[in-house]
Write a protein that holds these residues in place. Sequence first.
Motif, PDB file in Angstrom:
ATOM      1  N   SER A 121       0.828  -1.207   0.000  1.00 30.79           N
ATOM      2  CA  SER A 121       0.000   0.000   0.000  1.00 30.79           C
ATOM      3  C   SER A 121       0.863   1.257   0.000  1.00 30.79           C
ATOM      4  O   SER A 121       0.616   2.195  -0.769  1.00 30.79           O
ATOM      5  CB  SER A 121      -0.914   0.006   1.236  1.00 30.79           C
ATOM      6  OG  SER A 121      -1.745  -1.122   1.240  1.00 30.79           O
ATOM      7  N   GLY A 122       1.865   1.272   0.857  1.00 27.88           N
ATOM      8  CA  GLY A 122       2.737   2.439   0.960  1.00 27.88           C
ATOM      9  C   GLY A 122       3.498   2.705  -0.326  1.00 27.88           C
ATOM     10  O   GLY A 122       3.581   3.854  -0.789  1.00 27.88           O
ATOM     11  N   ILE A 123       4.046   1.667  -0.919  1.00 31.08           N
ATOM     12  CA  ILE A 123       4.812   1.842  -2.155  1.00 31.08           C
ATOM     13  C   ILE A 123       3.889   2.293  -3.285  1.00 31.08           C
ATOM     14  O   ILE A 123       4.240   3.197  -4.064  1.00 31.08           O
ATOM     15  CB  ILE A 123       5.570   0.549  -2.520  1.00 31.08           C
ATOM     16  CG1 ILE A 123       6.720   0.344  -1.517  1.00 31.08           C
ATOM     17  CG2 ILE A 123       6.082   0.585  -3.952  1.00 31.08           C
ATOM     18  CD1 ILE A 123       7.362  -1.023  -1.571  1.00 31.08           C
ATOM     19  N   THR A 124       2.708   1.714  -3.364  1.00 32.57           N
ATOM     20  CA  THR A 124       1.761   2.093  -4.414  1.00 32.57           C
ATOM     21  C   THR A 124       1.359   3.558  -4.272  1.00 32.57           C
ATOM     22  O   THR A 124       1.351   4.311  -5.257  1.00 32.57           O
ATOM     23  CB  THR A 124       0.517   1.181  -4.391  1.00 32.57           C
ATOM     24  OG1 THR A 124       0.949  -0.181  -4.538  1.00 32.57           O
ATOM     25  CG2 THR A 124      -0.456   1.535  -5.504  1.00 32.57           C
ATOM     26  N   VAL A 125       1.054   3.996  -3.065  1.00 33.34           N
ATOM     27  CA  VAL A 125       0.680   5.392  -2.840  1.00 33.34           C
ATOM     28  C   VAL A 125       1.865   6.312  -3.091  1.00 33.34           C
ATOM     29  O   VAL A 125       1.723   7.371  -3.718  1.00 33.34           O
ATOM     30  CB  VAL A 125       0.092   5.583  -1.420  1.00 33.34           C
ATOM     31  CG1 VAL A 125      -0.024   7.052  -1.049  1.00 33.34           C
ATOM     32  CG2 VAL A 125      -1.268   4.894  -1.340  1.00 33.34           C
ATOM     33  N   PHE A 126       3.031   5.935  -2.649  1.00 33.30           N
ATOM     34  CA  PHE A 126       4.229   6.744  -2.880  1.00 33.30           C
ATOM     35  C   PHE A 126       4.462   6.965  -4.369  1.00 33.30           C
ATOM     36  O   PHE A 126       4.694   8.089  -4.816  1.00 33.30           O
ATOM     37  CB  PHE A 126       5.452   6.084  -2.236  1.00 33.30           C
ATOM     38  CG  PHE A 126       6.722   6.847  -2.460  1.00 33.30           C
ATOM     39  CD1 PHE A 126       7.041   7.943  -1.671  1.00 33.30           C
ATOM     40  CD2 PHE A 126       7.600   6.476  -3.472  1.00 33.30           C
ATOM     41  CE1 PHE A 126       8.211   8.658  -1.891  1.00 33.30           C
ATOM     42  CE2 PHE A 126       8.768   7.181  -3.699  1.00 33.30           C
ATOM     43  CZ  PHE A 126       9.082   8.283  -2.910  1.00 33.30           C
ATOM     44  N   VAL A 127       4.393   5.897  -5.153  1.00 30.25           N
ATOM     45  CA  VAL A 127       4.598   6.013  -6.601  1.00 30.25           C
ATOM     46  C   VAL A 127       3.500   6.876  -7.226  1.00 30.25           C
ATOM     47  O   VAL A 127       3.770   7.748  -8.053  1.00 30.25           O
ATOM     48  CB  VAL A 127       4.664   4.615  -7.266  1.00 30.25           C
ATOM     49  CG1 VAL A 127       4.629   4.721  -8.791  1.00 30.25           C
ATOM     50  CG2 VAL A 127       5.913   3.872  -6.805  1.00 30.25           C
ATOM     51  N   ALA A 128       2.250   6.633  -6.821  1.00 28.45           N
ATOM     52  CA  ALA A 128       1.131   7.418  -7.358  1.00 28.45           C
ATOM     53  C   ALA A 128       1.289   8.901  -7.037  1.00 28.45           C
ATOM     54  O   ALA A 128       1.042   9.757  -7.896  1.00 28.45           O
ATOM     55  CB  ALA A 128      -0.184   6.883  -6.813  1.00 28.45           C
ATOM     56  N   GLN A 129       1.707   9.216  -5.824  1.00 27.28           N
ATOM     57  CA  GLN A 129       1.914  10.626  -5.451  1.00 27.28           C
ATOM     58  C   GLN A 129       3.079  11.216  -6.227  1.00 27.28           C
ATOM     59  O   GLN A 129       3.021  12.361  -6.667  1.00 27.28           O
ATOM     60  CB  GLN A 129       2.167  10.737  -3.942  1.00 27.28           C
ATOM     61  CG  GLN A 129       0.919  10.504  -3.120  1.00 27.28           C
ATOM     62  CD  GLN A 129       1.191  10.527  -1.622  1.00 27.28           C
ATOM     63  OE1 GLN A 129       2.282  10.188  -1.163  1.00 27.28           O
ATOM     64  NE2 GLN A 129       0.183  10.909  -0.850  1.00 27.28           N
ATOM     65  N   HIS A 130       4.136  10.443  -6.415  1.00 23.98           N
ATOM     66  CA  HIS A 130       5.312  10.922  -7.142  1.00 23.98           C
ATOM     67  C   HIS A 130       4.949  11.304  -8.590  1.00 23.98           C
ATOM     68  O   HIS A 130       5.445  12.291  -9.106  1.00 23.98           O
ATOM     69  CB  HIS A 130       6.401   9.863  -7.127  1.00 23.98           C
ATOM     70  CG  HIS A 130       7.635  10.249  -7.888  1.00 23.98           C
ATOM     71  ND1 HIS A 130       8.541  11.161  -7.389  1.00 23.98           N
ATOM     72  CD2 HIS A 130       8.085   9.875  -9.110  1.00 23.98           C
ATOM     73  CE1 HIS A 130       9.515  11.319  -8.286  1.00 23.98           C
ATOM     74  NE2 HIS A 130       9.244  10.552  -9.335  1.00 23.98           N
TER      75      HIS A 130
END
Length: 134
Positions: A121-130
């Motif tokens: 979840s964290g990696i997916t959100v991080f990439v999406a925000q980036h």
Amino acid sequence: MNHFLKLFSIAALTFLVLDFTWLLLIARKMYQEQLGSLLGTTKLIPASIFYVLYLMGVLFFVVYPALEKGSLMYALMAGAFLGLLCYATYDLTNLATIKGWPTSVTIIDLIWGASVTAATSGITVFVAQHFNWR
């Protein structure tokens, strides 16, 4: 590629790399020793259905709300909770109904489920925000 497919792809890649590393390299011996005769051959269709449904749940219940809130911390915490809930459903049911199901496997699986789902979840959100995939 539409928004959902981008998020699903990131989540799937992350979850599969982490889970396959866990299942094939880290915990394989423990599962073989602890579960022995309960283990059979892996059935790819049910396993694939699990991964698709689970990742859709991660997106629906964690990633999209975290992106709406703009909160990586929400993704990590809600991901950990969802992972704990889902893995507890399986492991605690087995502990309650299967004679000889090891408590140690249940505890390790609960920790793993919370960890892998939080990381995914964290990696997916991080990439999406980036990439501003909001």
